[in-house]
Design a protein around this motif. Structure first.
Motif, PDB file in Angstrom:
ATOM      1  N   ALA A  90      -1.373  10.820  -4.741  1.00  0.00           N
ATOM      2  CA  ALA A  90      -2.381  10.523  -3.931  1.00  0.00           C
ATOM      3  C   ALA A  90      -2.186   9.408  -2.856  1.00  0.00           C
ATOM      4  O   ALA A  90      -2.258   9.531  -1.750  1.00  0.00           O
ATOM      5  CB  ALA A  90      -3.849  10.534  -4.501  1.00  0.00           C
ATOM      6  N   GLU A  91      -1.679   8.357  -3.422  1.00  0.00           N
ATOM      7  CA  GLU A  91      -1.281   7.125  -2.722  1.00  0.00           C
ATOM      8  C   GLU A  91       0.116   7.423  -1.787  1.00  0.00           C
ATOM      9  O   GLU A  91      -0.146   7.024  -0.532  1.00  0.00           O
ATOM     10  CB  GLU A  91      -1.006   5.983  -3.725  1.00  0.00           C
ATOM     11  N   GLU A  92       0.881   8.085  -2.424  1.00  0.00           N
ATOM     12  CA  GLU A  92       2.119   8.297  -1.742  1.00  0.00           C
ATOM     13  C   GLU A  92       1.552   9.435  -0.348  1.00  0.00           C
ATOM     14  O   GLU A  92       2.225   9.434   0.526  1.00  0.00           O
ATOM     15  CB  GLU A  92       3.171   9.040  -2.625  1.00  0.00           C
ATOM     16  N   LEU A  93       0.933  10.314  -0.784  1.00  0.00           N
ATOM     17  CA  LEU A  93       0.312  11.197   0.252  1.00  0.00           C
ATOM     18  C   LEU A  93      -0.170  10.689   1.406  1.00  0.00           C
ATOM     19  O   LEU A  93      -0.387  10.786   2.644  1.00  0.00           O
ATOM     20  CB  LEU A  93      -0.512  12.343  -0.345  1.00  0.00           C
ATOM     21  N   LYS A  94      -1.080   9.656   0.947  1.00  0.00           N
ATOM     22  CA  LYS A  94      -1.911   8.777   2.132  1.00  0.00           C
ATOM     23  C   LYS A  94      -1.011   8.060   2.709  1.00  0.00           C
ATOM     24  O   LYS A  94      -0.875   7.967   3.986  1.00  0.00           O
ATOM     25  CB  LYS A  94      -2.515   7.626   1.241  1.00  0.00           C
ATOM     26  N   ILE A  95       0.182   7.448   2.259  1.00  0.00           N
ATOM     27  CA  ILE A  95       1.084   6.653   2.888  1.00  0.00           C
ATOM     28  C   ILE A  95       1.930   7.582   3.860  1.00  0.00           C
ATOM     29  O   ILE A  95       2.195   7.379   4.918  1.00  0.00           O
ATOM     30  CB  ILE A  95       2.143   5.719   2.017  1.00  0.00           C
ATOM     31  N   SER A  96       2.265   8.819   3.401  1.00  0.00           N
ATOM     32  CA  SER A  96       2.890   9.770   4.153  1.00  0.00           C
ATOM     33  C   SER A  96       2.120  10.270   5.169  1.00  0.00           C
ATOM     34  O   SER A  96       2.805  10.372   6.412  1.00  0.00           O
ATOM     35  CB  SER A  96       3.371  10.986   3.166  1.00  0.00           C
ATOM     36  N   ASN A  97       0.825  10.469   4.892  1.00  0.00           N
ATOM     37  CA  ASN A  97       0.029  10.812   6.049  1.00  0.00           C
ATOM     38  C   ASN A  97      -0.032   9.705   7.036  1.00  0.00           C
ATOM     39  O   ASN A  97       0.002  10.225   8.416  1.00  0.00           O
ATOM     40  CB  ASN A  97      -1.481  11.202   5.425  1.00  0.00           C
ATOM     41  N   GLU A  98      -0.061   8.438   6.860  1.00  0.00           N
ATOM     42  CA  GLU A  98      -0.135   7.497   7.701  1.00  0.00           C
ATOM     43  C   GLU A  98       1.063   7.591   8.576  1.00  0.00           C
ATOM     44  O   GLU A  98       1.109   7.256   9.842  1.00  0.00           O
ATOM     45  CB  GLU A  98      -0.424   5.930   7.126  1.00  0.00           C
ATOM     46  N   SER A  99       2.383   7.615   7.800  1.00  0.00           N
ATOM     47  CA  SER A  99       3.520   7.641   8.430  1.00  0.00           C
ATOM     48  C   SER A  99       3.681   8.904   9.415  1.00  0.00           C
ATOM     49  O   SER A  99       4.176   8.704  10.784  1.00  0.00           O
ATOM     50  CB  SER A  99       4.579   7.888   7.383  1.00  0.00           C
ATOM     51  N   LEU A 100       3.088  10.104   9.209  1.00  0.00           N
ATOM     52  CA  LEU A 100       3.161  11.119   9.870  1.00  0.00           C
ATOM     53  C   LEU A 100       2.328  10.778  11.283  1.00  0.00           C
ATOM     54  O   LEU A 100       2.649  11.350  12.228  1.00  0.00           O
ATOM     55  CB  LEU A 100       2.695  12.514   9.330  1.00  0.00           C
ATOM     56  N   LYS A 101       1.137   9.979  11.026  1.00  0.00           N
ATOM     57  CA  LYS A 101       0.355   9.805  12.332  1.00  0.00           C
ATOM     58  C   LYS A 101       1.235   8.930  13.184  1.00  0.00           C
ATOM     59  O   LYS A 101       1.076   9.049  14.353  1.00  0.00           O
ATOM     60  CB  LYS A 101      -1.079   9.131  11.843  1.00  0.00           C
ATOM     61  N   GLN A 102       1.984   7.894  12.534  1.00  0.00           N
ATOM     62  CA  GLN A 102       2.655   7.125  13.461  1.00  0.00           C
ATOM     63  C   GLN A 102       3.615   7.813  14.170  1.00  0.00           C
ATOM     64  O   GLN A 102       4.039   7.595  15.219  1.00  0.00           O
ATOM     65  CB  GLN A 102       3.194   5.968  12.448  1.00  0.00           C
ATOM     66  N   GLN A 103       4.432   8.779  13.428  1.00  0.00           N
ATOM     67  CA  GLN A 103       5.364   9.306  13.896  1.00  0.00           C
ATOM     68  C   GLN A 103       4.902  10.120  15.157  1.00  0.00           C
ATOM     69  O   GLN A 103       5.270  10.467  16.262  1.00  0.00           O
ATOM     70  CB  GLN A 103       6.104  10.472  12.964  1.00  0.00           C
ATOM     71  N   VAL A 104       3.539  11.036  15.149  1.00  0.00           N
ATOM     72  CA  VAL A 104       3.108  11.943  15.980  1.00  0.00           C
ATOM     73  C   VAL A 104       2.726  10.839  17.346  1.00  0.00           C
ATOM     74  O   VAL A 104       2.699  11.193  18.483  1.00  0.00           O
ATOM     75  CB  VAL A 104       1.715  12.471  15.399  1.00  0.00           C
ATOM     76  N   GLU A 105       2.146   9.659  16.814  1.00  0.00           N
ATOM     77  CA  GLU A 105       1.833   8.893  18.200  1.00  0.00           C
ATOM     78  C   GLU A 105       3.165   8.366  18.609  1.00  0.00           C
ATOM     79  O   GLU A 105       3.110   8.359  20.014  1.00  0.00           O
ATOM     80  CB  GLU A 105       1.057   7.376  17.313  1.00  0.00           C
ATOM     81  N   GLU A 106       4.135   8.225  17.857  1.00  0.00           N
ATOM     82  CA  GLU A 106       5.606   7.627  18.805  1.00  0.00           C
ATOM     83  C   GLU A 106       6.044   8.872  19.447  1.00  0.00           C
ATOM     84  O   GLU A 106       6.416   8.627  20.533  1.00  0.00           O
ATOM     85  CB  GLU A 106       6.454   7.357  17.633  1.00  0.00           C
ATOM     86  N   MET A 107       5.840  10.238  18.835  1.00  0.00           N
ATOM     87  CA  MET A 107       6.429  11.280  19.781  1.00  0.00           C
ATOM     88  C   MET A 107       5.517  11.520  20.853  1.00  0.00           C
ATOM     89  O   MET A 107       6.246  11.960  21.852  1.00  0.00           O
ATOM     90  CB  MET A 107       6.344  12.464  18.843  1.00  0.00           C
ATOM     91  N   SER A 108       4.277  11.364  20.821  1.00  0.00           N
ATOM     92  CA  SER A 108       3.387  11.488  22.027  1.00  0.00           C
ATOM     93  C   SER A 108       3.730  10.567  23.054  1.00  0.00           C
ATOM     94  O   SER A 108       3.604  10.835  24.322  1.00  0.00           O
ATOM     95  CB  SER A 108       1.938  11.252  21.259  1.00  0.00           C
ATOM     96  N   LYS A 109       3.899   9.249  22.525  1.00  0.00           N
ATOM     97  CA  LYS A 109       4.345   8.143  23.495  1.00  0.00           C
ATOM     98  C   LYS A 109       5.459   8.518  24.159  1.00  0.00           C
ATOM     99  O   LYS A 109       5.866   8.535  25.451  1.00  0.00           O
ATOM    100  CB  LYS A 109       4.563   6.811  22.836  1.00  0.00           C
ATOM    101  N   SER A 110       6.767   9.108  23.416  1.00  0.00           N
ATOM    102  CA  SER A 110       7.851   9.353  23.808  1.00  0.00           C
ATOM    103  C   SER A 110       7.678  10.538  24.889  1.00  0.00           C
ATOM    104  O   SER A 110       8.447  10.627  25.858  1.00  0.00           O
ATOM    105  CB  SER A 110       9.008   9.963  22.572  1.00  0.00           C
ATOM    106  N   VAL A 111       6.884  11.355  24.521  1.00  0.00           N
ATOM    107  CA  VAL A 111       6.817  12.762  25.424  1.00  0.00           C
ATOM    108  C   VAL A 111       6.096  12.058  26.795  1.00  0.00           C
ATOM    109  O   VAL A 111       6.799  12.569  27.751  1.00  0.00           O
ATOM    110  CB  VAL A 111       5.982  13.837  24.975  1.00  0.00           C
TER     111      VAL A 111
END
Length: 263
Positions: A90-111
């Motif tokens: 669950a902790e790994e999933l939480k970390i992965s979810n946060e990482s995915l959110k950051q990736q989405v934000e970075e992709m959004s900024k990149s777009v």
């Protein structure tokens, strides 16, 4: 790592408390049996089947409960480990979810950055294209003079209105220029006043400067939706049509505002 910090299930069996519990239990049985044999040496007889069964049941019943307890405890340890593993997942999933959110934000900024770059490149391209176009097409340069009106000396109620317009062209010459007004009469400086709202010129070169005179005698107030139409051809016989609105500023200087065609 010291033995105190090592989990009991990972310790050697001879060092675990279960081993010593079995050892003590077996030692008690042996001592008791030896003591029983010594105290009843002269009266020893073979046990019957029922007595032997009761004897074995009495011996192994505590062992059965002991191993049942050990199994229950082992199951509890496994449940604890499974719970711990689930919590880690669950902790790994939480970390992965946060990482995915950051990736989405970075992709959004990149777009957004790429979109801004695209818009900038498109704007620069249009400006460059417009600049190149302006360098090859003929451009009109129209400069108005100060507006004048004369009093009604004849008592007709009509005033004479007048202004000049200086016409120049840039880039290349034009031909078959036709100017048409919906209010004013037009003539060339030094030309005849034939009261015509249409004026035509065969050709205008870039080094030429033509002064046009706009005049009218009326009791109608000018500069109310007054327009001019310019139609001409360039050196390659491309047809151009431009429309202007005639206005004047507070200093009574005539201004021409181009009327852009609707898209």
């Amino acid at each position: 790592m010291s033995d105190e910090n090592v989990p009991s299930e990972n310790k050697p069996f001879h060092t675990r408390w279960e081993f010593w519990a079995l050892f003590v239990y077996g030692l008690i049985l042996i001592i008791y049996t030896i003591a029983f044999i010594i105290s009843n040496w002269g009266n020893l007889t073979l046990l019957t089947s029922n007595e032997l069964g009761d004897f074995l049941a009495g011996i192994f019943a505590p062992l059965a409960f002991f191993f049942l307890y050990l199994g229950y405890k082992q199951q509890g340890e496994e449940l604890k480990q499974n719970t711990k593993a689930l919590m880690m997942q669950a902790e790994e999933l939480k970390i992965s979810n946060e990482s995915l959110k950051q990736q989405v934000e970075e992709m959004s900024k990149s777009v957004e950055a790429q979109q801004d770059m695209f818009n900038l490149a498109e704007k620069q391209y249009k400006e460059s294209l417009q600049e190149r176009t302006n360098q090859v097409i003929p451009l009109l340069n129209l400069v108005g003079s100060k507006y004048n009106k004369t009093p009604d000396y004849g008592g007709t109620g009509q005033l004479e209105h007048r202004f000049n317009l200086t016409l120049k062209v840039r880039n290349q010459s034009i031909k078959n220029l036709k100017i048409k007004s919906n209010f004013w009469f037009i003539t060339k400086s030094g030309g005849s006043y034939d009261r015509s709202p249409i004026f035509e010129i065969v050709s205008v070169d870039p080094n030429m400067s033509i002064v046009l005179i706009f005049y009218v005698q009326t009791n109608v107030v000018p500069f109310q939706d007054n327009t001019l139409e310019f139609r001409y051809y360039d050196e390659y016989n491309i047809d151009y049509l431009k429309n202007y609105k005639i206005t004047k500023n507070q200093d009574e200087f005539v201004l021409l505002e181009e009327i852009k065609p609707e898209p």
